[in-house]
Design a protein around this motif. Structure first.
Motif, PDB file in Angstrom:
ATOM      1  N   VAL A 206      20.890  26.260   2.191  1.00  0.00           N
ATOM      2  CA  VAL A 206      20.480  27.610   2.544  1.00  0.00           C
ATOM      3  C   VAL A 206      20.541  28.558   1.345  1.00  0.00           C
ATOM      4  N   ALA A 207      21.197  28.169   0.281  1.00  0.00           N
ATOM      5  CA  ALA A 207      21.350  29.065  -0.873  1.00  0.00           C
ATOM      6  C   ALA A 207      20.019  29.370  -1.554  1.00  0.00           C
ATOM      7  N   GLY A 208      19.026  28.514  -1.431  1.00  0.00           N
ATOM      8  CA  GLY A 208      17.746  28.753  -2.086  1.00  0.00           C
ATOM      9  C   GLY A 208      16.824  29.659  -1.305  1.00  0.00           C
ATOM     10  N   ILE A 209      17.100  29.862  -0.029  1.00  0.00           N
ATOM     11  CA  ILE A 209      16.215  30.673   0.815  1.00  0.00           C
ATOM     12  C   ILE A 209      16.163  32.134   0.369  1.00  0.00           C
ATOM     13  N   PRO A 210      17.282  32.802   0.074  1.00  0.00           N
ATOM     14  CA  PRO A 210      17.175  34.204  -0.374  1.00  0.00           C
ATOM     15  C   PRO A 210      16.356  34.368  -1.644  1.00  0.00           C
ATOM     16  N   SER A 211      16.448  33.406  -2.551  1.00  0.00           N
ATOM     17  CA  SER A 211      15.672  33.498  -3.786  1.00  0.00           C
ATOM     18  C   SER A 211      14.182  33.472  -3.503  1.00  0.00           C
ATOM     19  N   VAL A 212      13.769  32.537  -2.671  1.00  0.00           N
ATOM     20  CA  VAL A 212      12.348  32.423  -2.364  1.00  0.00           C
ATOM     21  C   VAL A 212      11.872  33.662  -1.610  1.00  0.00           C
ATOM     22  N   LEU A 213      12.657  34.136  -0.646  1.00  0.00           N
ATOM     23  CA  LEU A 213      12.255  35.316   0.123  1.00  0.00           C
ATOM     24  C   LEU A 213      12.191  36.570  -0.744  1.00  0.00           C
ATOM     25  N   MET A 214      13.184  36.768  -1.596  1.00  0.00           N
ATOM     26  CA  MET A 214      13.164  37.943  -2.469  1.00  0.00           C
ATOM     27  C   MET A 214      11.994  37.878  -3.445  1.00  0.00           C
ATOM     28  N   GLY A 215      11.698  36.695  -3.946  1.00  0.00           N
ATOM     29  CA  GLY A 215      10.562  36.554  -4.846  1.00  0.00           C
ATOM     30  C   GLY A 215       9.248  36.872  -4.150  1.00  0.00           C
TER      31      GLY A 215
END
Length: 148
Positions: free
Chosen positions: A47-56
């Motif tokens: 789940v740690a990669g989800i905020p990065s993709v969403l913010m991008g």
């Protein structure tokens, strides 16, 4: 024809916060691409990669919003700056600081951009006399009320 196309491009580019939007799109792309890896690594990251993709993705959308809806540039600029700052904590140091710095720069450029004022309106003489009442402010095409 090529000269006409170039003039149209320059007119389009100058009529909106082009560089701010470009930096926001670059920042969003940088933040979004870093956590994308082969599927095996993505499953380990969880789940740690989800905020990065969403913010991008949100930063890319805000950059496009500044391009295609210039009256919304102030909101897009503030949100881009906030998301870039949040990415510093939530997304691999904001794309190893590159995404955060590009996002803050892009958000600042979007927020600071002002619409171009026609030369005739800029050099219009004002006839002011001591007895004349102050005139009301002239309407401006910017819905947020920024004056040039």
């Amino acid at each position: 024809m090529l000269l006409n196309l170039r003039r149209r491009w320059q007119r389009w580019r100058r009529s909106r916060p082009f560089w701010g939007g470009l930096f926001a799109i670059l920042a969003g792309s940088w933040i979004c691409v870093l956590p994308l890896a082969p599927l095996k690594i993505m499953l380990q990251q969880g789940v740690a990669g989800i905020p990065s993709v969403l913010m991008g993705i949100v930063m890319i959308v805000l950059g496009l919003t500044a391009w295609f809806s210039p009256p919304q540039r102030s909101l897009a600029g503030v949100l881009t700056t906030l998301i870039a700052t949040a990415a510093l904590v939530l997304s691999n140091l904001g794309g190893f600081l590159i995404g955060t710095l590009l996002g803050i720069l892009g958000g600042g450029l979007m927020f600071a951009w002002q619409p171009h004022v026609a030369r005739g309106a800029r050099s219009a003489p004002k006839a002011e006399s001591a007895a004349a009442a102050p005139s009301p402010p002239t309407p401006h095409h910017d819905p947020q009320g920024a004056q040039p």
